[in-house]
Write a protein that holds these residues in place. Structure first.
Motif, PDB file in Angstrom:
ATOM      1  N   ARG A 146      48.218  73.990  11.712  1.00 60.51           N
ATOM      2  CA  ARG A 146      47.451  72.754  10.442  1.00 60.51           C
ATOM      3  C   ARG A 146      46.588  73.694   9.908  1.00 60.51           C
ATOM      4  O   ARG A 146      45.749  74.500  10.077  1.00 60.51           O
ATOM      5  CB  ARG A 146      46.576  71.499  11.338  1.00 60.51           C
ATOM      6  CG  ARG A 146      46.945  70.608  12.230  1.00 60.51           C
ATOM      7  CD  ARG A 146      45.884  69.466  13.151  1.00 60.51           C
ATOM      8  NE  ARG A 146      44.900  68.614  12.052  1.00 60.51           N
ATOM      9  CZ  ARG A 146      44.584  67.755  12.060  1.00 60.51           C
ATOM     10  NH1 ARG A 146      45.680  66.748  13.201  1.00 60.51           N
ATOM     11  NH2 ARG A 146      44.207  67.394  11.074  1.00 60.51           N
ATOM     12  N   GLY A 147      46.498  72.630   8.228  1.00 65.96           N
ATOM     13  CA  GLY A 147      45.756  74.184   7.408  1.00 65.96           C
ATOM     14  C   GLY A 147      46.599  74.564   6.627  1.00 65.96           C
ATOM     15  O   GLY A 147      45.934  75.304   5.376  1.00 65.96           O
ATOM     16  N   SER A 148      47.945  74.550   6.599  1.00 67.25           N
ATOM     17  CA  SER A 148      48.565  75.672   6.029  1.00 67.25           C
ATOM     18  C   SER A 148      49.098  75.515   4.283  1.00 67.25           C
ATOM     19  O   SER A 148      48.317  76.093   3.396  1.00 67.25           O
ATOM     20  CB  SER A 148      50.132  76.442   6.823  1.00 67.25           C
ATOM     21  OG  SER A 148      50.826  74.668   6.606  1.00 67.25           O
ATOM     22  N   ALA A 195      52.938  83.772  -1.924  1.00 67.42           N
ATOM     23  CA  ALA A 195      52.612  84.902  -1.261  1.00 67.42           C
ATOM     24  C   ALA A 195      51.699  85.330   0.346  1.00 67.42           C
ATOM     25  O   ALA A 195      51.943  85.404   1.446  1.00 67.42           O
ATOM     26  CB  ALA A 195      52.558  86.632  -1.911  1.00 67.42           C
ATOM     27  N   GLU A 196      50.541  85.785  -0.038  1.00 63.96           N
ATOM     28  CA  GLU A 196      49.508  85.684   1.110  1.00 63.96           C
ATOM     29  C   GLU A 196      49.586  84.425   1.855  1.00 63.96           C
ATOM     30  O   GLU A 196      49.428  84.624   3.147  1.00 63.96           O
ATOM     31  CB  GLU A 196      48.489  85.225   0.449  1.00 63.96           C
ATOM     32  CG  GLU A 196      47.447  86.563   1.911  1.00 63.96           C
ATOM     33  CD  GLU A 196      45.602  86.734   0.804  1.00 63.96           C
ATOM     34  OE1 GLU A 196      44.958  86.503   1.729  1.00 63.96           O
ATOM     35  OE2 GLU A 196      45.919  86.946  -0.332  1.00 63.96           O
ATOM     36  N   ALA A 197      49.802  83.238   1.254  1.00 63.52           N
ATOM     37  CA  ALA A 197      50.186  82.319   2.373  1.00 63.52           C
ATOM     38  C   ALA A 197      51.130  81.957   3.412  1.00 63.52           C
ATOM     39  O   ALA A 197      51.100  82.293   4.515  1.00 63.52           O
ATOM     40  CB  ALA A 197      49.542  80.849   1.590  1.00 63.52           C
ATOM     41  N   THR A 198      52.310  82.729   2.714  1.00 59.82           N
ATOM     42  CA  THR A 198      53.678  82.721   3.107  1.00 59.82           C
ATOM     43  C   THR A 198      53.275  83.778   4.290  1.00 59.82           C
ATOM     44  O   THR A 198      53.966  83.435   5.840  1.00 59.82           O
ATOM     45  CB  THR A 198      54.830  83.370   2.658  1.00 59.82           C
ATOM     46  OG1 THR A 198      54.697  82.106   0.953  1.00 59.82           O
ATOM     47  CG2 THR A 198      55.969  82.988   3.233  1.00 59.82           C
ATOM     48  N   SER A 199      52.705  85.235   4.023  1.00 65.65           N
ATOM     49  CA  SER A 199      53.088  85.329   4.656  1.00 65.65           C
ATOM     50  C   SER A 199      52.140  85.583   6.446  1.00 65.65           C
ATOM     51  O   SER A 199      52.348  85.252   7.768  1.00 65.65           O
ATOM     52  CB  SER A 199      52.014  86.994   4.287  1.00 65.65           C
ATOM     53  OG  SER A 199      52.320  88.185   5.427  1.00 65.65           O
ATOM     54  N   ALA A 200      50.525  84.570   5.909  1.00 67.54           N
ATOM     55  CA  ALA A 200      49.787  84.464   7.149  1.00 67.54           C
ATOM     56  C   ALA A 200      50.489  83.199   8.304  1.00 67.54           C
ATOM     57  O   ALA A 200      50.694  82.756   9.231  1.00 67.54           O
ATOM     58  CB  ALA A 200      48.762  83.687   6.191  1.00 67.54           C
ATOM     59  N   VAL A 201      51.440  82.045   7.289  1.00 69.50           N
ATOM     60  CA  VAL A 201      52.039  81.416   8.038  1.00 69.50           C
ATOM     61  C   VAL A 201      52.614  82.074   8.500  1.00 69.50           C
ATOM     62  O   VAL A 201      53.451  81.391  10.162  1.00 69.50           O
ATOM     63  CB  VAL A 201      52.613  80.350   7.179  1.00 69.50           C
ATOM     64  CG1 VAL A 201      53.539  78.919   7.797  1.00 69.50           C
ATOM     65  CG2 VAL A 201      51.041  79.540   6.936  1.00 69.50           C
ATOM     66  N   VAL A 246      44.446  83.636   8.698  1.00 66.34           N
ATOM     67  CA  VAL A 246      44.987  83.390   9.625  1.00 66.34           C
ATOM     68  C   VAL A 246      44.308  82.755  10.869  1.00 66.34           C
ATOM     69  O   VAL A 246      44.066  81.228  11.249  1.00 66.34           O
ATOM     70  CB  VAL A 246      45.582  84.226  10.532  1.00 66.34           C
ATOM     71  CG1 VAL A 246      46.574  83.660  12.001  1.00 66.34           C
ATOM     72  CG2 VAL A 246      46.933  85.087   9.780  1.00 66.34           C
ATOM     73  N   ALA A 247      42.785  82.682  10.682  1.00 69.86           N
ATOM     74  CA  ALA A 247      41.520  82.790  11.339  1.00 69.86           C
ATOM     75  C   ALA A 247      41.225  80.535  11.361  1.00 69.86           C
ATOM     76  O   ALA A 247      40.708  80.002  12.119  1.00 69.86           O
ATOM     77  CB  ALA A 247      40.664  83.111  11.582  1.00 69.86           C
ATOM     78  N   ARG A 248      41.584  80.475   9.315  1.00 70.19           N
ATOM     79  CA  ARG A 248      41.668  78.913   9.272  1.00 70.19           C
ATOM     80  C   ARG A 248      42.591  77.614   9.929  1.00 70.19           C
ATOM     81  O   ARG A 248      42.286  77.133   9.544  1.00 70.19           O
ATOM     82  CB  ARG A 248      41.357  79.511   7.614  1.00 70.19           C
ATOM     83  CG  ARG A 248      40.304  79.710   7.615  1.00 70.19           C
ATOM     84  CD  ARG A 248      39.837  80.293   5.332  1.00 70.19           C
ATOM     85  NE  ARG A 248      40.663  79.362   5.160  1.00 70.19           N
ATOM     86  CZ  ARG A 248      41.166  79.926   3.447  1.00 70.19           C
ATOM     87  NH1 ARG A 248      41.100  81.261   3.124  1.00 70.19           N
ATOM     88  NH2 ARG A 248      41.793  78.448   2.878  1.00 70.19           N
ATOM     89  N   LEU A 249      43.755  79.344  10.078  1.00 76.03           N
ATOM     90  CA  LEU A 249      44.987  77.686  11.034  1.00 76.03           C
ATOM     91  C   LEU A 249      44.357  77.171  11.909  1.00 76.03           C
ATOM     92  O   LEU A 249      43.792  77.991  13.500  1.00 76.03           O
ATOM     93  CB  LEU A 249      45.971  78.571  11.291  1.00 76.03           C
ATOM     94  CG  LEU A 249      47.045  79.178   9.724  1.00 76.03           C
ATOM     95  CD1 LEU A 249      48.066  80.357  10.083  1.00 76.03           C
ATOM     96  CD2 LEU A 249      47.205  77.615   9.298  1.00 76.03           C
TER      97      LEU A 249
END
Length: 195
Positions: free
Chosen positions: A15-17, A27-33, A93-96
């Protein structure tokens, strides 16, 4: 050729992605997810499960033993939480948050995918899990040892979208968190029997 097996189906979703893509860019969101989904997929393999497929910001897995699926769910939460708290981890990542749902039943395996009522129940049950919660059906709950069952709270029976019969559900609340996030609007209040 289709193969029918009894197994526990696990769906996990970050959740949160969606918000990450909006605030961080693709780019950054894809890396984190991707990093987070890879992490929970490794936990599946470490617990004797099989990843059936990844679903963008989540995955579907199957286990032959219900207790292994439940242990995997708990470790997924632990691993994601400890990774998010690590100093080298990207703040994104900490926000997921992770939500997990499990159902036990007969599944048809075909061309590497799985089909059946347990798959549908687990997928629909996932819609009702709050942040960092695990929801399991009574069939999974009944296969657990009493000390494991003690960690769960009964949510009674829920109606799931597209399913005529309600499903009895149990919840593993987030550690140290508020468990009011579970979506309870579909809980069924059963009348007391007369007499």
């Amino acid at each position: 050729m289709p193969n029918t097996v009894q197994c526990t189906v696990l769906f996990a979703d970050l959740r949160g992605s969606t918000g990450l893509y909006e605030t961080l860019g693709n780019a950054e969101a894809t890396s984190a997810v991707t990093q987070s989904v890879d992490l929970v997929a490794r936990v599946v393999l470490d617990n004797g499960g099989r990843v059936v497929k990844t679903l963008g910001d989540g995955l579907m897995a199957v286990f032959s033993v219900p207790s292994m699926a439940v242990a995997c769910a708990m470790q997924m939460h632990d691993h994601l939480e400890s990774t998010a708290a690590a100093p080298h981890t990207a703040p994104a990542v900490a926000r997921l948050r992770l939500q997990i749902a499990l159902a036990l039943g007969e599944v048809v395996e075909l061309n590497g995918d799985c089909f059946g009522d347990a798959v549908n129940v687990a997928a629909r049950l996932l819609d009702h899990a709050g942040d960092n919660e695990t929801l399991i059906t009574s069939e999974v709950f009944e296969e657990l040892a009493p000390e494991a069952q003690a960690n769960y709270r009964s949510l009674d029976r829920m109606r799931l979208r597209g399913r005529a019969e309600p499903v009895e559900v149990h919840m593993l609340p987030p550690r140290g968190g508020d468990n009011a996030a579970t979506l309870m609007e579909t809980r069924i209040d059963l009348a007391e029997p007369e007499g």
